[in-house]
Design a protein around this motif. Structure first.
Motif, mmCIF file in Angstrom:
data_model
loop_
_atom_site.group_PDB
_atom_site.id
_atom_site.type_symbol
_atom_site.label_atom_id
_atom_site.label_comp_id
_atom_site.label_asym_id
_atom_site.label_seq_id
_atom_site.Cartn_x
_atom_site.Cartn_y
_atom_site.Cartn_z
ATOM 1 N N GLU A 65 -20.138 33.629 -31.425
ATOM 2 C CA GLU A 65 -19.121 32.635 -31.255
ATOM 3 C C GLU A 65 -19.923 31.273 -31.692
ATOM 4 O O GLU A 65 -18.921 30.411 -32.186
ATOM 5 N N LEU A 66 -20.941 31.188 -31.757
ATOM 6 C CA LEU A 66 -21.644 29.913 -32.058
ATOM 7 C C LEU A 66 -22.083 29.966 -33.397
ATOM 8 O O LEU A 66 -22.647 28.806 -33.959
ATOM 9 N N LEU A 67 -22.023 30.910 -34.206
ATOM 10 C CA LEU A 67 -22.693 31.200 -35.469
ATOM 11 C C LEU A 67 -22.373 30.008 -36.448
ATOM 12 O O LEU A 67 -23.108 29.382 -37.190
ATOM 13 N N SER A 68 -21.055 29.636 -36.602
ATOM 14 C CA SER A 68 -20.732 28.817 -37.647
ATOM 15 C C SER A 68 -21.183 27.193 -37.135
ATOM 16 O O SER A 68 -21.568 26.646 -38.276
ATOM 17 N N THR A 69 -21.532 27.210 -36.015
ATOM 18 C CA THR A 69 -22.058 25.859 -35.474
ATOM 19 C C THR A 69 -23.354 25.803 -35.873
ATOM 20 O O THR A 69 -23.968 24.712 -36.337
ATOM 21 N N ILE A 70 -24.205 26.723 -35.593
ATOM 22 C CA ILE A 70 -25.726 26.968 -36.084
ATOM 23 C C ILE A 70 -25.727 26.732 -37.696
ATOM 24 O O ILE A 70 -26.637 26.017 -37.856
ATOM 25 N N LEU A 71 -24.999 27.587 -38.299
ATOM 26 C CA LEU A 71 -25.014 27.406 -39.914
ATOM 27 C C LEU A 71 -24.752 25.862 -40.190
ATOM 28 O O LEU A 71 -25.628 25.345 -41.026
ATOM 29 N N ILE A 72 -23.794 25.271 -39.731
ATOM 30 C CA ILE A 72 -23.651 23.829 -40.187
ATOM 31 C C ILE A 72 -24.515 22.814 -40.039
ATOM 32 O O ILE A 72 -25.035 22.072 -40.744
ATOM 33 N N ILE A 73 -25.294 23.065 -38.687
ATOM 34 C CA ILE A 73 -26.115 22.140 -38.180
ATOM 35 C C ILE A 73 -27.408 22.449 -39.013
ATOM 36 O O ILE A 73 -28.094 21.554 -39.550
ATOM 37 N N SER A 300 -37.604 26.695 -49.018
ATOM 38 C CA SER A 300 -38.407 25.954 -47.994
ATOM 39 C C SER A 300 -37.405 24.923 -47.164
ATOM 40 O O SER A 300 -37.759 25.274 -46.000
ATOM 41 N N TYR A 301 -36.537 24.415 -47.795
ATOM 42 C CA TYR A 301 -35.672 23.535 -47.058
ATOM 43 C C TYR A 301 -34.785 24.174 -46.111
ATOM 44 O O TYR A 301 -34.650 23.659 -44.942
ATOM 45 N N LEU A 302 -34.186 25.348 -46.590
ATOM 46 C CA LEU A 302 -33.351 25.844 -45.984
ATOM 47 C C LEU A 302 -34.042 26.653 -44.570
ATOM 48 O O LEU A 302 -33.546 26.746 -43.644
ATOM 49 N N ILE A 303 -35.214 27.112 -44.723
ATOM 50 C CA ILE A 303 -36.147 27.626 -43.848
ATOM 51 C C ILE A 303 -36.290 26.638 -42.642
ATOM 52 O O ILE A 303 -36.085 26.938 -41.424
ATOM 53 N N GLU A 304 -36.617 25.573 -42.986
ATOM 54 C CA GLU A 304 -36.755 24.275 -42.082
ATOM 55 C C GLU A 304 -35.634 24.314 -41.556
ATOM 56 O O GLU A 304 -35.646 23.907 -40.089
ATOM 57 N N GLY A 305 -34.627 23.933 -42.192
ATOM 58 C CA GLY A 305 -33.214 23.582 -41.371
ATOM 59 C C GLY A 305 -33.126 24.731 -40.232
ATOM 60 O O GLY A 305 -32.378 24.370 -39.183
ATOM 61 N N PHE A 306 -33.018 26.272 -40.691
ATOM 62 C CA PHE A 306 -32.782 27.373 -39.843
ATOM 63 C C PHE A 306 -33.838 27.162 -38.688
ATOM 64 O O PHE A 306 -33.506 27.479 -37.577
ATOM 65 N N VAL A 312 -33.043 24.550 -31.238
ATOM 66 C CA VAL A 312 -32.067 23.715 -30.597
ATOM 67 C C VAL A 312 -31.136 24.592 -29.771
ATOM 68 O O VAL A 312 -30.686 24.526 -28.662
ATOM 69 N N PHE A 313 -30.749 25.641 -30.564
ATOM 70 C CA PHE A 313 -29.604 26.830 -30.144
ATOM 71 C C PHE A 313 -30.392 27.722 -28.971
ATOM 72 O O PHE A 313 -29.680 28.255 -28.201
ATOM 73 N N GLY A 314 -31.534 27.799 -29.290
ATOM 74 C CA GLY A 314 -32.191 29.013 -28.169
ATOM 75 C C GLY A 314 -31.999 28.745 -26.705
ATOM 76 O O GLY A 314 -31.615 29.689 -26.278
ATOM 77 N N PRO A 315 -32.178 27.556 -26.172
ATOM 78 C CA PRO A 315 -31.822 27.611 -24.817
ATOM 79 C C PRO A 315 -30.390 27.704 -24.417
ATOM 80 O O PRO A 315 -29.989 27.956 -23.341
ATOM 81 N N VAL A 316 -29.658 27.257 -25.489
ATOM 82 C CA VAL A 316 -28.286 27.365 -25.050
ATOM 83 C C VAL A 316 -27.688 28.745 -25.200
ATOM 84 O O VAL A 316 -26.571 29.056 -24.399
ATOM 85 N N ILE A 317 -28.186 29.653 -25.859
ATOM 86 C CA ILE A 317 -27.483 31.079 -25.918
ATOM 87 C C ILE A 317 -27.511 31.426 -24.904
ATOM 88 O O ILE A 317 -26.139 32.368 -24.513
ATOM 89 N N VAL A 423 -19.950 20.714 -20.993
ATOM 90 C CA VAL A 423 -20.480 22.014 -21.201
ATOM 91 C C VAL A 423 -21.457 21.977 -22.222
ATOM 92 O O VAL A 423 -21.120 21.817 -23.170
ATOM 93 N N PRO A 424 -22.526 22.374 -21.886
ATOM 94 C CA PRO A 424 -23.689 22.193 -23.048
ATOM 95 C C PRO A 424 -23.680 22.594 -24.489
ATOM 96 O O PRO A 424 -23.933 21.958 -25.451
ATOM 97 N N TRP A 425 -23.321 23.950 -24.506
ATOM 98 C CA TRP A 425 -23.037 24.532 -25.953
ATOM 99 C C TRP A 425 -21.825 23.911 -26.737
ATOM 100 O O TRP A 425 -21.707 23.813 -27.812
ATOM 101 N N ALA A 426 -20.806 23.248 -25.984
ATOM 102 C CA ALA A 426 -19.807 22.811 -26.744
ATOM 103 C C ALA A 426 -20.081 21.554 -27.308
ATOM 104 O O ALA A 426 -19.507 20.896 -28.184
#
Length: 464
Positions: A65-73, A300-306, A312-317, A423-426
């Motif tokens: 459900e959160l994947l698109s948000t994780i990707l864009i961020i 390298s930059y993509l790895i940093e981004g992910f 950030v998303f770890g505690p929210v899942i 709501v935190p993840w929203a």
């Protein structure tokens, strides 16, 4: 209407109270959420093994459900890394420093821009478009990163999304459920949106200024520590190249905005357009800046981004996984174990509340606000607004007036809570772009939003 509340419903409510209590005390809620998922699973299925599996499956559902948000961020953070490394960021923000000269101007300018863009394209792409460019300017002007996140969040996911005057996705859902024209809901919502917006943003601003004067606000975000060591290498690009890219990048995003309007893109489609554009900008900059090493540096930059995105998303899942069980996630994760006739745990709670209150205008207004807020707990904001419309129709018919006002009130409460300010993840998009904790942002928003909902509900009573 609805079903009798079962043990599942009361367990869900109990854990919601526990989660809110732990949040208020600034304690981590991951363990509470995991226990909550397990208890709900074992009560629903009666199968110990399936319940353990249910915890893992609920995590998978939440990530999907959160994947698109994780990707864009993650992609935008990757691009921002190369912008900072090459010094393009410095050139890009220099014009804005002439306009945004102090924290007050920063807060209101960012907020109003966010609201306007969000009306046309919804908040997630608006956060992506504004945050990367205006965050550094606001911090230089003296507005903390958390203040920037609050401005984008309250004006975008609050005012713009709850009113939705242009795209009209929210009022269409509530109007259809209430059996009234969309125009009636929009007209009725205008005074309520104004009251809610003004009260919430003003209260938030004064609380922010108070804490800034007391020295309680850090300028940089919670997750900014790794950025302090970022060294700008002006040798990677010449001044002329930096100026060229500083113009090209905003132009590319402006073309995205034009594309959204021309091709009628909004929500996920608009976010995808911004994300794809960001990827190509990242590739172009990496190749120009690093020449022969461009291929490796892109990765390298993509790895940093992910890495940043999942940090950030770890505690929210876990908390998202728990709250999704209150809606469509239950059947997807655990199967058909809800009572017959159930509309989902959260919606059942809303219906039950509406069934036990007396039918007066004042009580109707308070009930619609409460039902809207409860249904917003799943983090969508949109999943419960049809229920708000249905209940508004029942109350409006019973008291003989005010269906449109009650519908608009339920819509505003559901989206302010679940669409992204409490709501935190929203509220992750704004929190992640500003590098602040979504839980801290939710705590910051809590008092202003609650005050706003109370005042808006009182105003609605007089409009009925």
């Amino acid at each position: 209407m609805g079903v009798d509340l079962s043990a599942l419903h009361w367990i869900y409510v109990t854990f919601i109270v526990l989660i809110i209590g732990f949040m208020v005390r600034r304690r981590d809620t991951s363990l509470i959420c995991i226990i909550g998922i397990f208890v709900i699973a074992i009560v629903a299925t009666g199968d110990f093994t399936a319940s353990i599996s249910g915890v893992f499956n609920s995590f998978i559902y939440a990530i999907n459900e959160l994947l698109s948000t994780i990707l864009i961020i993650s992609i935008i953070v990757a691009m921002s890394r190369v912008l900072m490394k090459t010094g393009i960021n410095e050139v890009m923000v220099s014009p804005f420093t002439k306009i945004i000269k102090n924290p007050t101007l920063a807060y209101w300018t960012i907020g109003i821009l966010m609201m306007i863009i969000s009306w046309f394209f919804w908040p997630s792409p608006a956060v992506a478009l504004l945050g990367a460019v205006l965050l550094p300017v606001a911090i230089r002007a003296g507005l903390p990163a958390l203040g920037v996140a609050m401005a984008m969040n309250l004006f975008g996911h609050g005012i713009a999304l709850s009113s939705d005057f242009i795209i009209q996705g929210a009022p269409k859902l509530t109007a259809d459920a209430a059996g009234i024209p969309v125009s009636d809901v929009i007209t009725a919502s205008i005074p309520l949106v104004i009251v809610m917006g003004v009260v919430t943003t003003v209260v938030a601003f004064f609380m922010l200024r108070r804490d800034m004067k007391r020295g309680k606000m850090e300028m940089l975000g919670t997750f900014d520590k790794e950025k302090k060591d970022e060294v700008v290498n002006t040798k990677l690009l010449s001044l002329g190249q930096r100026k060229f890219f500083a113009v090209l990048i905003p132009v590319a995003f402006v073309l995205d905005v034009v594309g959204m309007a021309v091709f009628n893109l909004s929500g996920g489609d608009a976010t995808a357009l911004v994300g794809g554009t960001t990827v190509f900008i990242l590739i172009l900059l990496a190749i120009f800046a690093h020449k022969n090493d461009g291929l490796e540096k892109t990765t390298s930059y993509l790895i940093e981004g992910f890495q940043f995105g999942f940090k950030v998303f770890g505690p929210v899942i876990p908390i998202a996984a728990f709250f999704y069980l209150g809606d469509s996630g239950f059947i997807a994760v655990l199967g058909e174990y809800l009572p017959n006739g159930s509309q989902g745990i959260v919606n059942d709670l809303g219906v039950a509340l509406a069934a036990i209150v007396p039918l007066t205008g004042e009580v109707a207004a308070m009930t619609l606000t409460t039902v809207g807020a409860i249904t917003g707990l799943d983090g969508s904001g949109f999943s419960g607004i049809t229920l708000a419309g249905s209940i508004a129709n029942l109350f409006g018919t019973a008291i003989g007036e005010g269906t449109a006002t009650l519908t608009a009130l339920g819509q505003i409460a559901a989206i302010w809570v679940g669409g992204g300010t409490l709501v935190p993840w929203a509220l992750i998009p704004a929190a992640a772009i500003c590098n602040v904790s979504p839980f801290e942002l939710a705590r910051r928003n809590l008092i202003p939003v609650v005050i706003g909902l109370v005042v808006t509900t009182i105003v609605a009573m007089f409009l009925l």
